[in-house]
Design a protein around this motif. Structure first.
Motif, short mmCIF file in Angstrom:
data_model
loop_
_atom_site.label_atom_id
_atom_site.label_comp_id
_atom_site.label_asym_id
_atom_site.label_seq_id
_atom_site.Cartn_x
_atom_site.Cartn_y
_atom_site.Cartn_z
N ASN A 178 0.84 -1.19 0.00
CA ASN A 178 0.00 0.00 0.00
C ASN A 178 0.88 1.24 0.00
OD1 ASN A 178 -2.20 -1.69 2.30
ND2 ASN A 178 -2.31 -1.65 0.08
N VAL A 179 0.80 2.00 -1.08
CA VAL A 179 1.66 3.16 -1.26
C VAL A 179 1.10 4.36 -0.49
CG1 VAL A 179 2.62 4.78 -2.93
CG2 VAL A 179 2.40 2.35 -3.53
N GLU A 180 1.96 4.99 0.30
CA GLU A 180 1.61 6.19 1.03
C GLU A 180 2.79 7.17 0.95
OE1 GLU A 180 0.71 4.98 5.00
OE2 GLU A 180 -1.28 4.22 4.48
N PRO A 181 2.49 8.49 0.91
CA PRO A 181 1.17 9.12 0.78
C PRO A 181 0.56 8.90 -0.59
CG PRO A 181 2.90 10.75 0.57
CD PRO A 181 3.58 9.47 0.93
N GLU A 182 -0.58 9.51 -0.87
CA GLU A 182 -1.31 9.25 -2.11
C GLU A 182 -0.65 9.85 -3.34
OE1 GLU A 182 -5.38 10.26 -1.77
OE2 GLU A 182 -5.85 8.60 -0.42
N ASP A 222 -3.57 -5.87 -0.86
CA ASP A 222 -2.15 -5.71 -0.57
C ASP A 222 -1.38 -5.18 -1.77
OD1 ASP A 222 -2.51 -7.97 -2.07
OD2 ASP A 222 -1.23 -9.26 -0.85
N THR A 223 -2.08 -4.53 -2.71
CA THR A 223 -1.44 -3.93 -3.88
C THR A 223 -1.99 -2.53 -4.10
OG1 THR A 223 -3.09 -4.77 -5.44
CG2 THR A 223 -1.19 -6.19 -5.00
N THR A 224 -1.30 -1.75 -4.94
CA THR A 224 -1.74 -0.39 -5.25
C THR A 224 -1.60 -0.14 -6.74
OG1 THR A 224 -0.91 0.38 -3.09
CG2 THR A 224 -1.43 2.06 -4.74
N VAL A 225 -2.63 0.46 -7.33
CA VAL A 225 -2.56 0.89 -8.72
C VAL A 225 -2.11 2.34 -8.72
CG1 VAL A 225 -3.80 1.19 -10.89
CG2 VAL A 225 -4.42 -0.69 -9.36
N VAL A 226 -1.03 2.63 -9.40
CA VAL A 226 -0.49 3.98 -9.41
C VAL A 226 -0.33 4.49 -10.84
CG1 VAL A 226 0.74 3.76 -7.22
CG2 VAL A 226 1.89 3.12 -9.36
N GLU A 227 -0.40 5.81 -10.99
CA GLU A 227 -0.03 6.45 -12.25
C GLU A 227 1.34 7.08 -12.05
OE1 GLU A 227 -2.46 8.94 -15.38
OE2 GLU A 227 -1.64 10.31 -13.86
N LEU A 228 2.25 6.78 -12.97
CA LEU A 228 3.62 7.25 -12.89
C LEU A 228 3.87 8.23 -14.03
CD1 LEU A 228 5.18 3.72 -12.39
CD2 LEU A 228 4.78 5.40 -10.58
N THR A 229 4.51 9.35 -13.71
CA THR A 229 4.85 10.34 -14.73
C THR A 229 6.36 10.53 -14.74
OG1 THR A 229 2.76 11.51 -14.40
CG2 THR A 229 4.51 12.70 -15.55
N HIS A 241 13.00 2.98 -8.83
CA HIS A 241 12.40 3.86 -7.82
C HIS A 241 11.36 3.12 -6.99
CE1 HIS A 241 13.57 7.97 -9.78
NE2 HIS A 241 14.49 7.52 -8.96
N LEU A 242 10.49 2.38 -7.65
CA LEU A 242 9.43 1.68 -6.93
C LEU A 242 9.98 0.54 -6.08
CD1 LEU A 242 6.82 1.77 -9.78
CD2 LEU A 242 6.47 2.75 -7.51
N ALA A 243 10.91 -0.21 -6.61
CA ALA A 243 11.50 -1.31 -5.85
C ALA A 243 12.25 -0.77 -4.63
CB ALA A 243 12.44 -2.13 -6.73
N ASP A 244 12.97 0.34 -4.80
CA ASP A 244 13.73 0.93 -3.70
C ASP A 244 12.80 1.47 -2.62
OD1 ASP A 244 16.51 1.65 -2.86
OD2 ASP A 244 15.63 3.66 -2.79
N ALA A 245 11.58 1.87 -3.02
CA ALA A 245 10.60 2.36 -2.06
C ALA A 245 9.84 1.23 -1.38
CB ALA A 245 9.61 3.29 -2.77
N GLY A 246 10.15 -0.01 -1.76
CA GLY A 246 9.47 -1.16 -1.17
C GLY A 246 8.19 -1.54 -1.86
N HIS A 247 7.97 -1.00 -3.08
CA HIS A 247 6.74 -1.28 -3.82
C HIS A 247 7.07 -1.68 -5.26
CE1 HIS A 247 4.46 0.34 -0.49
NE2 HIS A 247 5.16 1.47 -0.55
N PRO A 248 7.75 -2.81 -5.46
CA PRO A 248 8.11 -3.20 -6.84
C PRO A 248 6.89 -3.47 -7.70
CG PRO A 248 8.45 -5.02 -5.32
CD PRO A 248 8.16 -3.80 -4.47
N ILE A 249 7.03 -3.23 -8.98
CA ILE A 249 5.97 -3.53 -9.93
C ILE A 249 5.77 -5.04 -9.99
CG2 ILE A 249 5.23 -3.33 -12.34
CD1 ILE A 249 7.19 -0.91 -12.52
N LEU A 250 4.52 -5.49 -9.99
CA LEU A 250 4.24 -6.93 -10.01
C LEU A 250 4.88 -7.59 -11.23
CD1 LEU A 250 0.53 -7.32 -8.85
CD2 LEU A 250 2.62 -7.03 -7.49
N ALA A 251 5.54 -8.72 -10.97
CA ALA A 251 6.18 -9.56 -11.99
C ALA A 251 7.41 -8.92 -12.61
CB ALA A 251 5.19 -9.97 -13.08
#
Length: 311
Positions: A178-182, A222-229, A241-251
């Motif tokens: 779960n990604v925080e903040p929004e 236990d997942t989050t859909v995010v828009e990345l720019t 960036h996402l993996a280092d933040a503890g939220h790697p992209i699935l697969a």
């Protein structure tokens, strides 16, 4: 020579394929009969027939209207390709939606049948003698929008835009946790390891500046859909960036390791898609904006609670 016209009311003996009737009536060889269909010279029940294998029944009307001296040319078949879909095309640019699992460009280990190879064939097929030029790329595991140029001049103008980080590129991804903040920004400097993996460093002298903005679209268990720019366009930037933040992209097969695996994501592809691309046209300077639908695998993903799976 005037056009030759035939109108046939299909009899019991003629029931079957339309091209057989055309061949019997005109006396033309098979190749020329095919060209009559391609050039809309054949009608069945008053409607143009393009299908040489179309079948007719008793009482159907077959009309043939052609010039025996016209020398009808074979028309090229529409291009179909599993590696991409054409989103926009003019004499300067080609915008495509790349499929996941397709290598954008040849590498030392993988040559031939890349997206670039397929597009060169496509461009030459649509207009002989034309070529295709690389502007930017997407990782093999990522699907989404890419622009290619049809001339070296166009490529240079577009590459200059990308070098200045002027184009707007947005991606939709499903990440672990779960990604925080929004909303927020990931910012670091990316360096390259000996195995060509990218990794974060925080010293400007040790890597390339990389900035990724994110916005949470929705949280699914236990997942989050995010828009990345992308504010910069570094190799593997979003993934690191996402993996280092503890939220790697699935697969993600390269970053996040076991943390990128999810029990309910059965697809081999990564859960990320480049859905938005905006840049200035290299000739006119007009703002060009493109959007593509989110792939169904990402759009319909619904994680199931562990306790529900065990029931």
């Amino acid at each position: 020579m005037p056009k030759e016209t035939h109108e046939i009311i299909v009899s019991h003996e003629q029931v079957g394929r339309t091209d057989h009737i055309v061949r019997d009536v005109t006396g033309l060889p098979r190749s020329q009969v095919d060209r009559l269909f391609q050039n809309k010279c054949v009608r069945v029940n008053k409607k143009v027939c393009l299908d040489t294998f179309a079948r007719v029944a008793v009482g159907d009307t077959v009309e043939i209207n052609f010039n025996p001296k016209a020398g009808y040319q074979e028309k090229k078949k529409a291009w179909t390709d599993r590696t991409f879909e054409v989103v926009f095309e003019d004499s300067w640019i080609l915008v495509v939606n790349k499929k996941a699992g397709v290598l954008s460009l040849p590498t030392e280990k993988s040559t031939g049948n890349t997206l670039f190879d397929r597009l060169k064939l496509y461009v030459n097929h649509s207009r002989s003698g034309r070529d295709c030029f690389v502007v930017h790329r997407l990782d093999r595991e990522i699907s989404g929008l890419l622009v290619f140029a049809k001339s070296n001049v166009g490529a240079q103008l577009l590459q200059a835009q990308f070098a200045d980080n002027a184009p707007v590129r947005k991606f939709t991804a499903i990440v672990n946790g779960n990604v925080e903040p929004e909303s927020g920004t990931y910012e670091s400097y990316l360096a390259t390891a000996s195995n060509l993996d990218q990794f974060n460093v925080y010293n400007a002298k040790e890597g390339q500046h990389a900035v990724t903005d994110y916005t949470v679209i929705t949280t699914k268990l236990d997942t989050t859909v995010v828009e990345l720019t992308l504010k910069t366009a570094r190799r593997h930037q979003m993934r690191v960036h996402l993996a280092d933040a503890g939220h790697p992209i699935l697969a993600d097969p390269r970053y996040g390791k076991k943390n990128s695996q999810h029990r309910n994501w059965k697809k081999k592809r990564m859960a990320i898609h480049g859905h938005f691309l905006e840049f200035l046209h290299p000739e006119t300077g007009e703002k060009m904006t493109f959007k593509t639908p989110i792939p169904q695998a990402i759009k319909r993903f619904r994680p199931i609670p562990i306790e529900d799976e065990q029931q």
